[in-house]
Scaffold this active site. Structure first.
Site, PDB file in Angstrom:
ATOM      1  N   MET C   1     -19.388  -3.994 -55.310  1.00  0.00           N
ATOM      2  CA  MET C   1     -18.018  -4.389 -55.206  1.00  0.00           C
ATOM      3  C   MET C   1     -18.143  -5.850 -54.425  1.00  0.00           C
ATOM      4  SD  MET C   1     -16.882  -2.306 -56.781  1.00  0.00           S
ATOM      5  CE  MET C   1     -17.209  -0.537 -57.126  1.00  0.00           C
ATOM      6  N   CYS C   2     -17.036  -6.481 -54.706  1.00  0.00           N
ATOM      7  CA  CYS C   2     -17.046  -7.774 -54.230  1.00  0.00           C
ATOM      8  C   CYS C   2     -15.769  -8.200 -54.520  1.00  0.00           C
ATOM      9  CB  CYS C   2     -18.163  -8.691 -55.090  1.00  0.00           C
ATOM     10  SG  CYS C   2     -19.850  -7.999 -55.236  1.00  0.00           S
ATOM     11  N   ARG C   3     -15.638  -9.700 -54.133  1.00  0.00           N
ATOM     12  CA  ARG C   3     -14.453 -10.552 -54.356  1.00  0.00           C
ATOM     13  C   ARG C   3     -14.963 -12.044 -54.854  1.00  0.00           C
ATOM     14  NH1 ARG C   3     -10.242  -7.495 -54.895  1.00  0.00           N
ATOM     15  NH2 ARG C   3     -11.925  -6.510 -56.160  1.00  0.00           N
TER      16      ARG C   3
END
Lengths: 306, 306, 306, 306
Positions: C1-3
């Protein structure tokens, strides 16, 4: 290309051999003498065992050069160990300088559950340490074949991109599922079979390419090291040093202690000058160190498929 | 001890000089030729200007060795600059390998408010880049005296522990509060006065100690560099290279372009072989490069207090 | 998960959008709002283009958290760009935090010969940037199948161990050898086909596993981004922001500039509050930004084999 | 601002308390509960003792966040220790994230000669570990005064730029040259005198500024910790946990073992929920742990000069 050192013997403090010899692995990271380029500054790693506490090794790797890693400076004086591996890396062109790509490697999937109900194979693999000095000929194509030849559990244990880590996966694949607590013979047989598989792949891909495979493997009790190169290719240097003890200031002697507590070093270059301690490993020979410290040097004769 | 390179001339891509010459600063990080130890692997830094965009330089520093910093590899081809500094470090024993201790240094407090109502002195200091090759004699005691001699605003601009950063603080202190937009003469005078202060302190502390002060300072328009050593102490090497252009593949010529767009390099070691381009700076001389590219080399004569 | 965040529009200084919005990607590295865990501190990366200088992007990645990377702080004010990608990582358990595993990824083999006689395919791949937010369901087994399905040249371009980098290799494999200078339609078709291949593999391996594939791809001219999740799996958030300009202090307007110089942002979370600028991308939709800035949002309909 | 934990008790493996409690220091690096900002991701450090091997601690610090430092993951299971410190940092704005600035700090000059004929004062200082949670009010000006007030040998032991390291130098200066092997009373007196000196300086510089000084000091045998804040300033949280043992899976009990081998933890936040184990340290109180494990909590009453 790289340099490495492995120690097997009576417990001693880790900093003793890491920092104090004239031509320690730290010195070799800056001033290696038996390869054309003296510099091995692309990260390093140290793995060690404390069998009373765990069968699995501790592992410390950094992308920093060995010579300026002050963590190991400040940690190693408190570590006592009877078996350790250290490796300084000179990254091959195009291979990334990442902590992940530093040696030594351990087996297993790299996940951190300590007391999860681990599969015994996984548990066995985590006991291993492996390091490599050299390059596999035609390594990109060989790596692809290696991957295709692996069982899932060893395939999934590969995290980086080095030929070395792939060679280690082949060794684990050769050990297989059934050998959970390998003997020295099991380890030596797996290394031998892995060399054969790697050289067979290499020859299939590129008959002319040459492999340099100075491998060093341990399960925390025995050591198997090779000095191997494809015919026509120069071999990387390898030495064995034997003494009653390597405590600094101690008197070095070339004859193993009669009571079997002799100390052995396997290293890319001799750590100090003393002809009674060090002997060069001949090309295409294998060094084994048994749990009791007995050292043997035997020829490697590969039987290449095809 | 370290190696550095400074470029002043027509805009060119940063990677051209950083990576392509035979004996580029990257090569000097591994294979310096004019110091006993060829290795400068304890971090590095690059600072450059784009005066159309900002009077303040960009700054990229890492504790990794220069040769394996893939960020700069992948960023420098997109950077065009007419003035840049690069420095590879060999940490003095006992000085930490920290990003903070890498050169070049910029002035100012190091805080990041870009459009805060900055004090003009702070704003002026941020335009500066400084790097150093050498060591201050008796540096620990000299550093203590330096600190005590500084105005608060330059004292608070010191973040690391190197003698080099402290020398830079003295230069800023000599520039003082009133010189916000310094001329080349102001910069040269400040460097001169700083050398005198540092050498006076050094002599007070230890008459026998020797300082090596190859300094390199810029405000983004001019460059002042010194090749200085205390009498009786060997000086670090320093060269000036001049050509119409240093574009790779271009024809190098030793005569400046008549239209004044000549390119100049000041470097610890010549970046390639060409006697018409490079000349050695004599010991205890100063190199200045004016905004229009005019190069002068003049003797340094210190007037030491006491 | 990341942005992640991608910018396409008139040239602006890189630090403007990187650091200044209230909920910039830097803020999202600490305080993401639309995922359960607000922290994205496992390394980061920024890639940007300067088409006048080169068709290949600059790339800066570090294992440090975005918020304390002072290099980018000091470099970004001098960078002007009309297209950039930035990504902050939250490593999935068991995946290593290595510079190599940070996004964005570029295509090509990663070797550094700049003017070598590069294969046009290699040259074309190096123009690409790719980043990903989400995880591929059953990623380990899918990765193995992916590798087996790849042509050598895309296989050898994989250097790390993330599912994301493998997804990117599939996209390159779908672009194939023949599409050297892809149009937006080519890019969109490759992303579409890659999603189908990845989802087919995933379903073969584990019918129940769910994939989250917020992909973002560019060739330096167009952008293709997806907000995709397997039926039954929650999708990661994705927004499009449009304005005449995103210069800070400028007046934001939701209607594109009639002269076609409108600016577009594609981001995991809106960078600031302004309902006239931002709209949420619906689940299983694709965003495309044409070279002239035209934005389209279209449904993704996969045709899964079997 | 930061979070820390100190352990004093029967030997146990380092990873037990570092990783396993619900709200371990690793968890506090991401999700601290008793400070406004939950994130402490700007580097970390662990120091530990093995008194049988050396009076000096091992020290491991990195600029990476604690949660993704796989070296400590792989080293700590092999470390047995009866006294350790761990600290996760949230850098104050403007202070650099450098390994050097991570806590804990050790005394001494930082040079590495192990068997040099060390001065006994130097030798004594190297036994100390210190860490800090909080900030000194008006820290820049206070740091300048601190430096001016120090004896050379403690002045030269400062390598970084944090207020914390300067506070530690004052403590060492208060211990002075004559106290080479300090008792708990000596340590407590030095901490007390240092607080007075720091608060006096702070008040001279800025009457209104507030200091938060949760200090934690050890010589490898005893611990002195403070929970202090200037009147009018909120104090950082601090807890003491006591049990017969903290082995995971063991039964926690709040009453010390009658034989005096009880285990004690001093921590910014309780590591798990158990009201019988943890008690909050009142504001402006001092915690001491004697070599035999006896814990006392006493008020701090400063006598400020002027």
């Amino acid at each position: 290309m790289c340099r490495f050192v492995a120690y097997h013997g009576p417990p001693m403090e880790l900093d003793e051999l890491l920092y104090r010899p004239d031509h320690s692995i730290i010195d070799q990271s800056m001033h290696a003498e038996e390869r054309r380029e003296p510099l091995n500054g692309d990260g390093w790693g140290v793995g060690w065992y404390d069998r009373e506490r765990s069968p699995e090794p501790a592992l410390h790797k950094r992308v920093r050069p060995a010579w300026n890693d002050d963590n190991m400076r400040h940690v190693s004086p408190l570590i006592e160990t009877s078996l350790y591996f250290a490796h300084v890396r000179a990254a091959s062109p195009g291979l990334s300088v990442q902590q992940l790509n530093c040696h030594p490697f351990t087996g297993g999937t790299g996940l951190h559950e300590r007391d999860a109900d681990l599969d015994p194979v996984e548990r066995g693999r985590r006991r291993l340490l492996f390091m490599h000095n050299g390059t596999l000929g035609a390594h990109r194509e060989v790596i692809r074949r290696v991957r295709e030849s692996l069982d899932d559990e060893f395939y999934f244990g590969i995290h980086g991109s080095t030929d070395s880590e792939h060679a280690f996966a082949v060794i684990q694949d050769e050990l297989g599922r059934d050998v959970v607590d390998p003997s020295l013979d099991d380890l030596a047989a797996a290394v031998h079979a892995a060399l054969e598989r790697l050289e067979t792949f290499r020859a299939e891909v590129d008959e002319e390419a040459g492999t340099q495979a100075n491998f060093c493997l341990t399960d925390g009790e025995s050591i198997v090291a090779t000095r191997y190169a494809t015919p026509g290719t120069a071999a990387q240097s390898l030495y064995v040093g034997e003494a009653g003890s390597f405590e600094s200031g101690g008197e070095f002697c070339s004859t193993p202690d009669p009571e079997g507590t002799a100390a052995t070093i396997v290293a890319s270059e001799a750590l100090f000058e003393n002809d009674r301690v060090w002997r060069a490993v001949p090309r295409n020979h294998r060094v084994t160190v048994e749990p009791d410290g007995t050292v043997s040097i035997d020829p490697i004769e590969l039987d290449l498929a095809g």
